[in-house]
Motif scaffolding. Sequence first.
Motif, short mmCIF file in Angstrom:
data_model
loop_
_atom_site.label_atom_id
_atom_site.label_comp_id
_atom_site.label_asym_id
_atom_site.label_seq_id
_atom_site.Cartn_x
_atom_site.Cartn_y
_atom_site.Cartn_z
N PHE A 120 -5.24 -8.53 1.32
CA PHE A 120 -4.82 -8.27 2.70
C PHE A 120 -5.11 -9.46 3.61
O PHE A 120 -4.29 -9.81 4.46
N ASP A 121 -6.27 -10.09 3.43
CA ASP A 121 -6.60 -11.25 4.24
C ASP A 121 -5.59 -12.37 4.04
O ASP A 121 -5.19 -13.06 5.00
N HIS A 122 -5.15 -12.57 2.80
CA HIS A 122 -4.16 -13.60 2.53
C HIS A 122 -2.79 -13.24 3.10
O HIS A 122 -2.06 -14.11 3.60
N ILE A 123 -2.44 -11.95 3.04
CA ILE A 123 -1.16 -11.51 3.58
C ILE A 123 -1.11 -11.71 5.10
O ILE A 123 -0.13 -12.24 5.64
N ARG A 124 -2.15 -11.29 5.78
CA ARG A 124 -2.11 -11.41 7.24
C ARG A 124 -2.22 -12.86 7.69
O ARG A 124 -1.72 -13.22 8.76
N ALA A 125 -2.83 -13.71 6.86
CA ALA A 125 -2.88 -15.14 7.18
C ALA A 125 -1.50 -15.77 7.02
O ALA A 125 -1.14 -16.70 7.76
N VAL A 164 8.16 -17.16 3.69
CA VAL A 164 6.91 -17.52 3.02
C VAL A 164 7.07 -17.50 1.51
O VAL A 164 6.23 -18.04 0.78
N GLY A 165 8.16 -16.91 1.02
CA GLY A 165 8.37 -16.85 -0.43
C GLY A 165 7.39 -15.92 -1.11
O GLY A 165 7.02 -14.88 -0.57
N ALA A 166 6.97 -16.29 -2.32
CA ALA A 166 6.01 -15.48 -3.05
C ALA A 166 4.68 -15.44 -2.29
O ALA A 166 4.29 -16.42 -1.64
N HIS A 167 3.99 -14.29 -2.36
CA HIS A 167 2.76 -14.15 -1.60
C HIS A 167 1.80 -13.22 -2.33
O HIS A 167 2.13 -12.66 -3.39
N ALA A 168 0.61 -13.04 -1.77
CA ALA A 168 -0.46 -12.29 -2.46
C ALA A 168 -0.16 -10.82 -2.62
O ALA A 168 -0.76 -10.15 -3.46
N GLY A 169 0.78 -10.26 -1.84
CA GLY A 169 1.06 -8.83 -1.91
C GLY A 169 2.27 -8.47 -2.74
O GLY A 169 2.80 -7.36 -2.59
N MET A 170 2.70 -9.35 -3.61
CA MET A 170 3.91 -9.10 -4.39
C MET A 170 3.80 -7.88 -5.31
O MET A 170 4.81 -7.29 -5.70
N ASP A 171 2.59 -7.47 -5.64
CA ASP A 171 2.41 -6.35 -6.57
C ASP A 171 2.73 -5.00 -5.94
O ASP A 171 2.90 -4.02 -6.66
N GLY A 172 2.77 -4.92 -4.61
CA GLY A 172 3.16 -3.65 -4.02
C GLY A 172 2.41 -3.26 -2.77
O GLY A 172 1.43 -3.90 -2.36
N THR A 173 2.87 -2.16 -2.19
CA THR A 173 2.32 -1.60 -0.96
C THR A 173 0.94 -0.98 -1.20
O THR A 173 0.69 -0.41 -2.25
N PHE A 174 0.06 -1.08 -0.20
CA PHE A 174 -1.25 -0.44 -0.32
C PHE A 174 -1.84 -0.22 1.07
O PHE A 174 -1.41 -0.82 2.06
N THR A 175 -2.83 0.67 1.13
CA THR A 175 -3.55 0.97 2.36
C THR A 175 -5.04 0.96 2.08
O THR A 175 -5.49 1.51 1.08
N ILE A 176 -5.81 0.32 2.95
CA ILE A 176 -7.27 0.30 2.84
C ILE A 176 -7.84 1.14 3.97
O ILE A 176 -7.63 0.86 5.15
#
Length: 236
Positions: free
Chosen positions: A200-205, A152-164
């Motif tokens: 997160f919505d963009h990552i899982r999509a 997928v290359g670059a994506h919305a979560g490139m800034d790092g790990t997180f938990t909601i």
Amino acid sequence: MRDMLRIYGVVGAESDELVQIAREARQKGWWHPYSTVLVGAYVGLEAAASSIRAYEQQVVPGLLETEEYAGAMIRAARPDFTADQVHQRVRVRLGRQSLLTQDDPVDLWVVLDEAVVRRPVGGDEVMRGQLKRLVEVAELPNVTLQILPFEVGAHAGMDGTFTILSFPEPGDPDVVYAENATGGLFLEKSDELQKYSFIFDHIRAAAIRPEESVAHIAKLAEEPLWKWRPKGSPWT
């Protein structure tokens, strides 16, 4: 707070840290340099949550780790830890996993970067066991697991790990937690929560579907695409 801590027998540096946290508790998005206390704060929030959404770039989340993987990962990430400290951390992680199988289990949705399942933490045998564990846990009705592939290359979560973390009481707002080597960051502002939910919505999509993700992990467990080499061996 200090009086209550004294009653419970908490004194010294740990008492000072908790009192300071109490002073800062009204601040949204406060930064913690208190790594020991912070771990306990996160575990408490995790236990109270009704649902958890997480994106991981490097390692399997603690709720899904095997004992062997957890030990290997902690030893590598914290070479300053004693064997007893590693053992204690592993015990905590394994204890937390009951949240997935208790009578009212937490709903867990995890997106793993492909690097997580490709990096042989602890070696080939340990990693195979960890991948099989992921396949087993993904069968639980309250667990959703996806892989975000390299392609997928670059994506919305490139800034790092997180938990909601989301909670059952309507008056309790979601909390975002981002961890690093020296502490972590809790975020509660509405704009921050909206941003991370959007990410997160963009990552899982962008990730492959859960059933395909689990099939991919199962294939890696049987025929891993890495070649484990002892430290110091030449790359070919």
